[in-house]
Motif scaffolding. Sequence first.
Motif, short mmCIF file in Angstrom:
data_model
loop_
_atom_site.label_atom_id
_atom_site.label_comp_id
_atom_site.label_asym_id
_atom_site.label_seq_id
_atom_site.Cartn_x
_atom_site.Cartn_y
_atom_site.Cartn_z
N ASP A 194 27.16 9.74 -3.49
CA ASP A 194 27.34 9.29 -2.11
C ASP A 194 26.12 8.47 -1.67
O ASP A 194 26.25 7.36 -1.13
CB ASP A 194 27.53 10.52 -1.21
CG ASP A 194 27.75 10.16 0.26
OD1 ASP A 194 28.17 9.02 0.55
OD2 ASP A 194 27.49 11.03 1.12
N ARG A 197 25.99 5.12 -3.59
CA ARG A 197 26.92 4.10 -3.08
C ARG A 197 26.29 3.35 -1.93
O ARG A 197 26.37 2.12 -1.84
CB ARG A 197 28.24 4.75 -2.64
CG ARG A 197 29.29 4.80 -3.75
CD ARG A 197 30.65 5.20 -3.21
NE ARG A 197 30.68 6.58 -2.77
CZ ARG A 197 30.92 7.63 -3.57
NH1 ARG A 197 31.15 7.42 -4.86
NH2 ARG A 197 30.95 8.85 -3.10
N ASP A 201 25.23 -0.60 -2.24
CA ASP A 201 25.84 -1.55 -1.31
C ASP A 201 24.76 -2.34 -0.56
O ASP A 201 24.92 -3.52 -0.27
CB ASP A 201 26.74 -0.83 -0.31
CG ASP A 201 28.05 -0.37 -0.93
OD1 ASP A 201 28.37 -0.83 -2.06
OD2 ASP A 201 28.75 0.44 -0.31
#
Length: 207
Positions: A194, A197, A201
């Motif tokens: 999590d 990510r 990004d």
Amino acid sequence: MSDHRKFDGGKLVVASHNPGKVREIGELLAAFNVEPVSAGELGLPEPVEDGDTFIANAEIKALAAAKSANMVALSDDSGFALDALNGAPGIYSARWAGPTKDFSLAMQKVEDELQMSGAVTPDKRTAHFICALTLAWPDGHMESFEGRVAGTAVWPPRGDKGFGYDPVFMPDGYDVTFAEMEPEAKHAMSHRADAFRQLIDACFNRQ
């Protein structure tokens, strides 16, 4: 978002002396132009982690490694938090394993504390894994992100994959612990995944 600083590839110091964590971070970054090298391999000292949050400790470790190695550094501060224990062991998760980093002792301590608190049914044994990631540059710039995954503390420990508290954590929606999962399955939904990510990004260019 364009206001995040990008990592432009190449060598990246993983500010950890934990081989399991270094391996897992390397696997999560495998798709990017990254050559992970651990703080342990570089012989960097371990800084005093005296922050009072996961992100504060991640920033201490990343900045120390970036400045010592004069390279971009990534650190992870993660822990196991039990609702019945008011979030303990939390930022002290590694310390509960003692100087020898014996997580079988740490897991037993968690279970003893849960039993003493009366948390014997699954609804009272809710838990989270939390992961803070910080990417730091030698000039002091930092980017930090926090991820989490919810689940239940189980006993006795199950599985021999993973590391740390993985054998006693069963994520919501599953009937296996993190230590019983194949690494790919865990990487798809863990607290570290999590946080990664969010980091990827913001700060990485997909190849």
